[in-house]
Design a protein around this motif. Structure first.
Motif, PDB file in Angstrom:
ATOM      1  N   ASP A  20      45.698 -29.387 -48.303  1.00 36.93           N
ATOM      2  CA  ASP A  20      45.994 -28.275 -49.640  1.00 36.93           C
ATOM      3  C   ASP A  20      46.969 -28.806 -50.458  1.00 36.93           C
ATOM      4  O   ASP A  20      47.018 -28.342 -51.515  1.00 36.93           O
ATOM      5  CB  ASP A  20      46.623 -27.025 -48.695  1.00 36.93           C
ATOM      6  N   ARG A  21      48.017 -29.627 -50.067  1.00 40.28           N
ATOM      7  CA  ARG A  21      49.159 -30.232 -50.774  1.00 40.28           C
ATOM      8  C   ARG A  21      48.317 -31.104 -51.800  1.00 40.28           C
ATOM      9  O   ARG A  21      49.003 -31.208 -52.866  1.00 40.28           O
ATOM     10  CB  ARG A  21      50.155 -30.775 -50.088  1.00 40.28           C
ATOM     11  N   ARG A  23      45.397 -30.845 -53.072  1.00 40.53           N
ATOM     12  CA  ARG A  23      44.669 -29.885 -53.833  1.00 40.53           C
ATOM     13  C   ARG A  23      45.806 -29.528 -55.035  1.00 40.53           C
ATOM     14  O   ARG A  23      45.264 -29.269 -56.235  1.00 40.53           O
ATOM     15  CB  ARG A  23      44.091 -28.812 -53.315  1.00 40.53           C
ATOM     16  N   GLU A  24      46.933 -29.340 -54.487  1.00 35.92           N
ATOM     17  CA  GLU A  24      47.915 -28.687 -55.664  1.00 35.92           C
ATOM     18  C   GLU A  24      48.158 -29.552 -56.663  1.00 35.92           C
ATOM     19  O   GLU A  24      49.000 -29.142 -57.727  1.00 35.92           O
ATOM     20  CB  GLU A  24      49.125 -28.213 -54.797  1.00 35.92           C
ATOM     21  N   PRO A  27      44.646 -28.504 -60.425  1.00 33.82           N
ATOM     22  CA  PRO A  27      43.515 -27.392 -60.084  1.00 33.82           C
ATOM     23  C   PRO A  27      42.053 -28.157 -60.355  1.00 33.82           C
ATOM     24  O   PRO A  27      41.254 -27.578 -60.064  1.00 33.82           O
ATOM     25  CB  PRO A  27      43.800 -26.252 -60.646  1.00 33.82           C
TER      26      PRO A  27
END
Length: 351
Positions: A20-21, A23-24, A27
C-alpha cells in the motif's frame, strides 16, 4: 507526476501494508500484488518463501503473465537468477528490477543475461539497507575474538572453571582494517570508532574519508593487516575479489588477528584460512558467508574450535521488509523523475 501506463509487479512475498505504501508514491501507477501467487514467508524478510509452496498450472501461468506485463519488478521472479533471466527474455516492457539482496550482482551474472539487456533493464540492489545489522554483527565477531567467548562457551559446557585466568583484549586502542569501505564498511567503522578503535581500510577510490586513518586499494591489504588486531571483510564477490584474502594476507597478519566475513564467501580463501587458524595467525574467525552455501557438512570450519559459523543470516532483521520497501519507494520517485537510480548493478563487473 502522474503515470497512466506504468505497472509495478510485486514478485516476492511482501506484507500488504508495504504494498500500500508503494501505491501511495503515485496514484497513476498500477501496482500488481497477488499474494495467493506468492509463497508465504516463514520468518521476517523471507523473500524466497516456503519451499513447499507450489502454484497450480493455472496459477503459474497467471504469475508469469502478470510479471511479463510489468515495467518494473519488485524482486526477482521466484527470487532466482533463472526467474530474472526468463522475465528479461519474455518481457520487452521491462525497464527496472529491484533486488532484495545487497549483493545481487552474483545472481545477475549467474542469470546469463546479456550486457545489452542489462543496459535496457536496470537492476538495483538493496545495498545500504543491511548496513547496520551487518555492522553490528561484524563488531560482535570482533568482540567475540577479543573476549574469548568461544573458550568461555566450551568451559561452560564442560563445567570447567580454569585455575589460571586468561586475559582478554581491549577494543579501545586496537586497530581494525575494513576491506571494502562502502556503506556496510563505513557503518562498521563508525561502530568500531565508538568503541575506541582506530580504523583504516580499502576502497577502489582512495580519497580521504573522515574518521578513517588511511584509505588504500585492495593491493595494500597485506601492509594494512600487518599492524592490525582485526580484519572485517564487506567486499562483494567479483573476479577481482576472488580469494583476495588469502595466504599473502594471512602471512602478513600479526598472530592472533581476528577475521570477520560479512561480504561474500569467495573473497576468503578458506583453505588458507584453515592453515592460518592452525598456525595461530588468525586467532578467531566469525564467518557469515562461505564459498559454497550451504556450507558442506564435511567442511572443517564447522568443527573448528575458534570459528563461528553463521548461516548467512547476519543481515536479517525484523525491519528488513519495511526498509527495503522504503528504499524502493525512494527509487521509484527517482525513476518517475527521470533521475539515475542508485545502487545499480554494474553490467560488466556485477557489483
Amino acid at each position: 507526476m502522474i503515470i497512466d501506463s506504468l505497472t509495478v509487479a510485486i514478485a516476492v512475498p511482501l506484507e500488504a501494508e508495504h504494498v500500500d505504501r508503494i501505491r501511495e508514491v503515485d496514484p497513476g501507477i498500477n501496482v500488481i500484488y497477488e499474494p495467493d501467487l506468492l509463497p508465504p514467508e516463514r520468518f521476517p524478510a523471507d523473500h524466497t518463501g516456503d519451499p513447499a509452496f507450489r502454484r497450480t498450472a493455472e496459477q503459474e501461468e497467471l504469475y508469469w503473465k502478470l510479471l511479463n506485463s510489468a515495467d518494473i519488478l519488485y524482486g526477482f521472479p521466484n527470487e532466482s537468477a533463472a526467474g530474472f533471466a526468463r522475465t528479461v527474455a519474455e518481457n520487452p516492457r521491462l525497464r527496472w528490477v529491484h533486488a532484495m539482496a545487497a549483493g545481487a550482482g552474483g545472481a545477475v551474472k549467474a542469470s546469463g543475461v546479456s550486457r545489452e539487456d542489462l543496459e535496457r533493464v536496470a537492476v538495483t540492489t538493496s545495498s545500504g539497507v543491511h548496513a547496520l545489522p551487518l555492522a553490528e554483527f561484524a563488531i560482535m565477531g570482533v568482540l567475540n575474538g577479543f573476549k574469548r567467548t568461544a573458550e568461555m562457551a566450551r568451559d561452560q559446557q564442560a563445567r570447567h572453571w580454569p585455575e589460571l585466568r586468561t586475559p582478554t583484549r581491549l577494543a579501545a586502542g586496537s586497530r581494525l582494517v575494513v576491506a571494502g569501505l562502502g556503506e556496510i564498511g563505513l557503518e562498521t567503522a563508525r561502530l568500531a570508532r565508538a568503541l575506541g578503535m582506530s580504523v583504516c581500510g580499502t576502497k577502489r577510490s582512495t580519497g580521504p574519508i573522515e574518521g578513517i586513518e588511511r584509505v588504500a586499494k585492495s593491493e595494500a591489504l597485506p601492509e594494512l593487516v600487518s599492524s592490525a588486531d582485526a580484519l572485517v571483510n564487506t567486499l562483494p564477490g567479483t573476479p577481482y575479489t576472488d580469494k583476495l584474502i588469502g595466504r599473502a594476507v594471512f602471512d602478513a597478519m600479526r598472530p592472533g588477528t581476528v577475521l570477520v566475513n560479512v561480504g561474500r564467501g569467495t573473497v576468503v580463501d578458506e583453505e588458507a584460512l584453515l592453515e592460518a587458524l592452525e598456525s595461530g595467525q588468525v586467532g578467531y574467525a566469525c564467518l557469515d558467508v562461505f564459498a559454497v552455501e550451504p556450507l558442506p557438512a564435511d567442511s572443517a570450519l564447522w568443527s573448528h574450535p575458534r570459528v563461528m559459523v553463521s548461516p548467512h543470516t547476519s543481515a536479517l532483521s525484523r525491519d528488513e521488509n519495511r526498509l527495503i520497501a522504503e528504499r524502493f519507494r525512494d527509487n521509484l520517485r527517482r525513476f518517475l523523475a527521470g533521475e539515475d537510480l542508485p545502487h545499480r548493478v554494474d553490467p560488466v563487473h556485477f557489483y
